[in-house]
Structures are given as C-alpha cells and as structure tokens.
Enzyme design. Structure first.
Site, PDB file in Angstrom:
ATOM      1  N   ALA A 278       0.832  -1.199   0.000  1.00  0.00           N
ATOM      2  CA  ALA A 278       0.000   0.000   0.000  1.00  0.00           C
ATOM      3  C   ALA A 278       0.871   1.255   0.000  1.00  0.00           C
ATOM      4  CB  ALA A 278      -0.941  -0.032   1.205  1.00  0.00           C
TER       5      ALA A 278
ATOM      6  N   ARG B  82      -5.031 -19.815 -40.811  1.00  0.00           N
ATOM      7  CA  ARG B  82      -5.971 -18.916 -41.486  1.00  0.00           C
ATOM      8  C   ARG B  82      -5.555 -18.708 -42.942  1.00  0.00           C
ATOM      9  NH1 ARG B  82     -10.796 -16.170 -41.856  1.00  0.00           N
ATOM     10  NH2 ARG B  82     -10.484 -14.059 -42.638  1.00  0.00           N
TER      11      ARG B  82
ATOM     12  N   GLU C  12       3.879  -0.577 -10.758  1.00  0.00           N
ATOM     13  CA  GLU C  12       5.261  -0.722 -10.263  1.00  0.00           C
ATOM     14  C   GLU C  12       6.208   0.263 -10.963  1.00  0.00           C
ATOM     15  OE1 GLU C  12       6.643  -4.495  -8.920  1.00  0.00           O
ATOM     16  OE2 GLU C  12       4.604  -5.272  -8.650  1.00  0.00           O
TER      17      GLU C  12
ATOM     18  N   ASP D 185      12.571  -2.445  -6.826  1.00  0.00           N
ATOM     19  CA  ASP D 185      13.672  -2.896  -7.694  1.00  0.00           C
ATOM     20  C   ASP D 185      13.486  -4.370  -8.046  1.00  0.00           C
ATOM     21  OD1 ASP D 185      14.979  -0.483  -7.789  1.00  0.00           O
ATOM     22  OD2 ASP D 185      16.447  -0.980  -6.235  1.00  0.00           O
TER      23      ASP D 185
HETATM   24  N1  COS Z   1      17.047   1.481  -3.311  1.00  0.00           N
HETATM   25  C1  COS Z   1      17.398   2.000  -2.110  1.00  0.00           C
HETATM   26  N2  COS Z   1      17.313   3.325  -1.814  1.00  0.00           N
HETATM   27  C2  COS Z   1      16.847   4.145  -2.787  1.00  0.00           C
HETATM   28  C3  COS Z   1      16.474   3.670  -4.055  1.00  0.00           C
HETATM   29  C4  COS Z   1      16.590   2.287  -4.313  1.00  0.00           C
HETATM   30  N3  COS Z   1      16.247   1.757  -5.494  1.00  0.00           N
HETATM   31  N4  COS Z   1      16.037   4.705  -4.819  1.00  0.00           N
HETATM   32  C5  COS Z   1      16.168   5.806  -4.056  1.00  0.00           C
HETATM   33  N5  COS Z   1      16.647   5.474  -2.826  1.00  0.00           N
HETATM   34  C6  COS Z   1      16.958   6.361  -1.713  1.00  0.00           C
HETATM   35  C7  COS Z   1      17.901   7.463  -2.202  1.00  0.00           C
HETATM   36  O1  COS Z   1      19.247   7.032  -2.114  1.00  0.00           O
HETATM   37  C8  COS Z   1      17.604   8.596  -1.253  1.00  0.00           C
HETATM   38  O2  COS Z   1      18.267   8.354  -0.022  1.00  0.00           O
HETATM   39  P1  COS Z   1      18.998   9.562   0.798  1.00  0.00           P
HETATM   40  O3  COS Z   1      17.868  10.493   1.143  1.00  0.00           O
HETATM   41  O4  COS Z   1      19.564   8.866   1.978  1.00  0.00           O
HETATM   42  O5  COS Z   1      19.967  10.157  -0.140  1.00  0.00           O
HETATM   43  C9  COS Z   1      16.101   8.459  -1.007  1.00  0.00           C
HETATM   44  O6  COS Z   1      15.778   7.069  -1.303  1.00  0.00           O
HETATM   45  C10 COS Z   1      15.280   9.376  -1.872  1.00  0.00           C
HETATM   46  O7  COS Z   1      15.637   9.091  -3.221  1.00  0.00           O
HETATM   47  P2  COS Z   1      15.310  10.068  -4.438  1.00  0.00           P
HETATM   48  O8  COS Z   1      15.683  11.463  -4.075  1.00  0.00           O
HETATM   49  O9  COS Z   1      15.890   9.458  -5.674  1.00  0.00           O
HETATM   50  O10 COS Z   1      13.715   9.996  -4.502  1.00  0.00           O
HETATM   51  P3  COS Z   1      12.702  10.756  -5.431  1.00  0.00           P
HETATM   52  O11 COS Z   1      11.666  11.356  -4.573  1.00  0.00           O
HETATM   53  O12 COS Z   1      13.401  11.587  -6.444  1.00  0.00           O
HETATM   54  O13 COS Z   1      11.925   9.515  -6.145  1.00  0.00           O
HETATM   55  C11 COS Z   1      11.461   7.910  -7.861  1.00  0.00           C
HETATM   56  C12 COS Z   1      12.511   8.678  -7.016  1.00  0.00           C
HETATM   57  C13 COS Z   1      10.696   8.801  -8.833  1.00  0.00           C
HETATM   58  C14 COS Z   1      12.307   6.917  -8.636  1.00  0.00           C
HETATM   59  C15 COS Z   1      10.470   7.139  -6.944  1.00  0.00           C
HETATM   60  O14 COS Z   1       9.603   8.039  -6.316  1.00  0.00           O
HETATM   61  C16 COS Z   1       9.660   6.089  -7.674  1.00  0.00           C
HETATM   62  O15 COS Z   1      10.124   4.963  -7.909  1.00  0.00           O
HETATM   63  N6  COS Z   1       8.404   6.431  -8.046  1.00  0.00           N
HETATM   64  C17 COS Z   1       7.504   5.469  -8.652  1.00  0.00           C
HETATM   65  C18 COS Z   1       6.773   4.737  -7.592  1.00  0.00           C
HETATM   66  C19 COS Z   1       6.030   3.560  -8.143  1.00  0.00           C
HETATM   67  O16 COS Z   1       6.623   2.665  -8.739  1.00  0.00           O
HETATM   68  N7  COS Z   1       4.726   3.547  -7.926  1.00  0.00           N
HETATM   69  C20 COS Z   1       3.931   2.475  -8.347  1.00  0.00           C
HETATM   70  C21 COS Z   1       3.101   2.045  -7.216  1.00  0.00           C
HETATM   71  S1  COS Z   1       3.651   0.662  -6.437  1.00  0.00           S
HETATM   72  S2  COS Z   1       2.685  -0.756  -7.433  1.00  0.00           S
END
Ligand code: COS
Length: 392
Positions: A123, A269, A364, A241
């Site tokens: 969620a 076909r 995702e 990831d």
């Molecule tokens: N693994 C571990 N840590 C991660 C990470 C990862 N893959 N990606 C980012 N982080 C960490 C960063 O290192 C950063 O840490 P610090 O604050 O300690 O430096 C923190 O998380 C924030 O990262 P970032 O600034 O890159 O975050 P953003 O707000 O810019 O968001 C995206 C990045 C857009 C990639 C993220 O919000 C995302 O994946 N959005 C899509 C969400 C999604 O898939 N939604 C679908 C619903 S789920 S079915």
C-alpha cells in the site's frame, strides 16, 4: 542455495505443464466471472507458488532472482490475472518484511505468506500520490505503544483478499519528502482499516484492486518494519527494484505465449488461397516480435544474475521493466492485427491479452518513471567520471 540444474529444469517443466493444462484452459472462465477458481488457488498453494521468493527457513522455495525469473517466464504465459493471485506474496506484498523486517516480523508473517494462508498487499499509492512516491500523505502518529494511521491508499492490488498490508505512511510531518516516510506491517481486520469497493478495470479480470482506508486505525508500535522510522521510502524502493524484474519476466512470458498464439492463427488462417503466415508483411511482425521477446529475456536474466551476485540493479531493473512492458504492448498489438477482425472479438484471446498487457506499462512505476530512474543513474555516473558537481 541455488537449485541444481536438474531440479531447476524439472521445476520449470512442472510449471509449464501447470500453465498449459490448468491455467490457459480456464482463462475465459476467469475473465467472464472476474473470480479466481478455488481449486486453482489451492493448486497454486500446493505447488509453493506463493512462496517462490521467500527463504526456505520460512517455508518458501527460496529461489534466486534468476530462478524466479525462469519460473515467471512460464507463469507469465497464462493470462496475467492468474500470476497476480500469488505475485504480491512473491514480490511487493512480502519483500518489505523479507528485506527490511525484524526477525520477529519475519517469523510472524513470512511462513504464512509463503504458504498462501495470508495474502500480502503493498500500500504505497494514494489518491494524490502515484509516481511521486516520496510525498506520501497517509500519516502514522506515534501514541504510546501504538501508531495511529489516517489516510487513503488507492488501486491496491489484492487488497480485497489481503491479510497483511505493507503500508507506507508519514511518521514525521516536518520532513516533507521521502525521509519522513516509514513502512508498517498492518494486519487486516484491525479496527479503523476499511476497504473500498473493488474497481472495474480495463483488463486482468480475476485480479482485484480497491482502496484501503485508514480512519484512526491503531496498530502496535512493533508493526514498524525494521523498527526504525524514516526508512519506509527506501524499503519501498528496494521492494520495487525486485518487483520490476519480476514484472519484466512476466511481460516476457506473456509475449512468448502471444507469439505462439499469433503463429498458430497465422498458419491456420487462409486468405488469397494461402495461409496468411506466408505473407511477408505479417512475417515482419513475427520476426520483430521474436527479436523483442528474446531481447527482453536476455535483459531480465542478465539483471537477475547481477542482483543474485549482490550488485545494485536499480537501473538494470528499470531498463528491464521499461523494455519488457513496452515490448509486450507491441507484441499484443501485432497479435490483434494478425487476427484481423477476430482480433477485436471477445471469443478470441487476442483482445483480452491486449487489454491485460496494458497495465504492465503503468504499475510498479510507469515507463516514464523508469526512464527517469535510468537517466538519473546515467547522469550520476557521468558526473562521477568527469568530476562534475551535481549542480554548477
Ligand atoms: N534502493 C534504495 N534506496 C533508494 C532507491 C533504491 N532503489 N532509490 C532511491 N533510494 C533512496 C535514495 O538514495 C535517497 O536516499 P537519501 O535520502 O539517503 O539520499 C532516497 O531514497 C530518496 O531518493 P530520491 O531522491 O531518488 O527519490 P525521489 O523522490 O526523487 O523519487 C522515484 C525517485 C521517482 C524513482 C520514486 O519516487 C519512484 O520509484 N516512483 C515510482 C513509484 C512507483 O513505482 N509507484 C507504483 C506504485 S507501487 S505498485
């Protein structure tokens, strides 16, 4: 422990048989009734599908990412609603606890998630929070030995069936971004946790999605995943990831199945006195689809092996998810075209799989979010190589 080659081959063959003999023949029924037959769910439990990725210590099969990908290539060949039934337990609904949970949380939930007794749901999304996952508005206020949750989660896969939710909520209202978010393992049935009505969707009938509403929902403080506040966004990203690799494998499997359907139709076909498979304009579609599916398979396996070797695969997983989900969209579209008028008719599977595949480019993380992740990683690498600062 990686499976020995013989066991691995047997597992993949068993799953392929299950898909061909039990799942594909029930696709029309599931699409019509929008329900997953109880005997199919029971068979999935028996085969251990709910616990593919959960460690053997907790009753799962403990597959490596590469092994999981090989299995999901097969499972992906059935209409995606079938995989959706257990996929949240394999991926986003269990991995928050599996990756970052305390040993008590793992012992409490993983065995029941692995057996399928408990359905896990993830969620994160909210009415105002989708791609910008760091701006979660659902709050979790600490109150003595409890947290009190308020907010709404939207489009939550398997929520109508879930016994456990991994919930991302803001524990620190003073930190507006990702750092103020924590992850919680919330059991269904706690007072103050309500469900919306299941959404009517474009495709994937048989898989169910609804809102999860927290109204002064009090949960014990030890529901905080990992026991540390402010780590929830990172937990969600780690879960995604892995989830993105799983989705990329599912897209690859579905594309391979659709190519089989496309060819079976085209050799049977006849038009202009010849099977339509003999026409070169259609042959181009077969060839493009095959190359697309092979490329996706290679991309998924490479990223999966690198994850198993302990590498950071955020960028590789985003590449795989982006390529494979766009790829299956192209293949599903070509299949409708090869089927001609029949491609638009419900009684043939082409139109269903076209609608089913559309979701892969959205959930995702949309294709646009994957592009953002890839570009951000490339720019960081370039800056590291050239010694350039983040901003001049
Ligand atoms: N693994 C571990 N840590 C991660 C990470 C990862 N893959 N990606 C980012 N982080 C960490 C960063 O290192 C950063 O840490 P610090 O604050 O300690 O430096 C923190 O998380 C924030 O990262 P970032 O600034 O890159 O975050 P953003 O707000 O810019 O968001 C995206 C990045 C857009 C990639 C993220 O919000 C995302 O994946 N959005 C899509 C969400 C999604 O898939 N939604 C679908 C619903 S789920 S079915």
């Amino acid at each position: 422990m990686p499976l020995d080659p013989e066991t691995r081959t047997q597992l993949v063959a068993t799953i392929r048989r299950f898909v061909d003999e039990r799942l594909i023949p029930r696709e029309a029924e599931v699409a019509e009734t929008d329900a997953m037959p109880a005997d199919i769910v029971a068979a999935m439990r028996e085969m251990g599908l709910f616990g593919l990725s959960i460690a053997e210590d907790y009753g799962g099969l403990g597959l490596s990412m590469e092994e999981e990908a090989l299995v999901v290539f097969e499972l992906g060949r059935a209409a995606p609603a079938f995989r959706s039934m257990f996929a949240t337990n394999v991926g986003i609904g269990s991995q928050g606890v599996a990756i970052d949970g305390t040993s008590e949380q793992k012992a409490r939930y993983l065995p029941r998630l692995a057996s399928g007794e408990l359905i896990g749901s993830f969620a994160l999304t909210e009415p105002e929070v989708g791609s910008d996952a760091g701006s979660v508005r659902t709050t979790a206020r600490r109150d003595g030995d409890s947290y009190v949750l308020n907010g709404t989660k939207r489009f939550i896969t398997n929520a109508p069936h879930a016994g456990l939710f991994t919930v991302m909520a803001r524990t620190n209202p003073d930190i507006k971004g990702a750092g103020g978010v924590s992850a919680f393992a919330v059991e269904a049935g706690v007072p103050g946790l309500g469900l919306g009505k299941p959404e009517r969707k474009m495709g994937q009938q048989g898989a169910h999605v609804c809102d999860v509403i927290f109204d002064n929902c009090r949960i014990p403080a030890d529901a905080l995943i990992g026991g540390v506040e402010g780590q929830g966004f990172k937990t969600a990203m780690k879960v995604l990831d892995k989830g993105r690799l799983h989705i990329a494998a599912a897209c690859t499997g579905l594309a391979e199945r659709i190519i089989d359907d496309m060819l079976a139709y085209a050799v049977g076909r006849t038009q202009f006195g010849r099977p339509i498979a003999e026409f070169q304009l259609l042959q181009a579609m077969f060839a493009d689809s095959k190359a697309d599916a092979l490329a996706a398979r290679a991309l998924v396996l490479d990223a999966a092996r690198r994850r198993d070797a302990g590498e950071d695969v955020s960028m590789a997983a985003a590449c795989a998810k982006m390529f494979a989900s766009e790829m299956v969209g192209r293949v599903a579209d070509r299949n409708v075209q090869v089927h001609g008028g029949a491609g638009y008719i419900r009684d043939y599977r082409a139109e269903q799989l076209f609608r089913d595949a559309r979701l892969f480019r959205i959930y995702e993380g949309t294709t646009q979010i994957q592009q953002t992740i890839i570009a951000k990683a490339l720019i960081a690498e370039a800056r590291a190589k050239t010694g350039q600062r983040d901003r001049p």
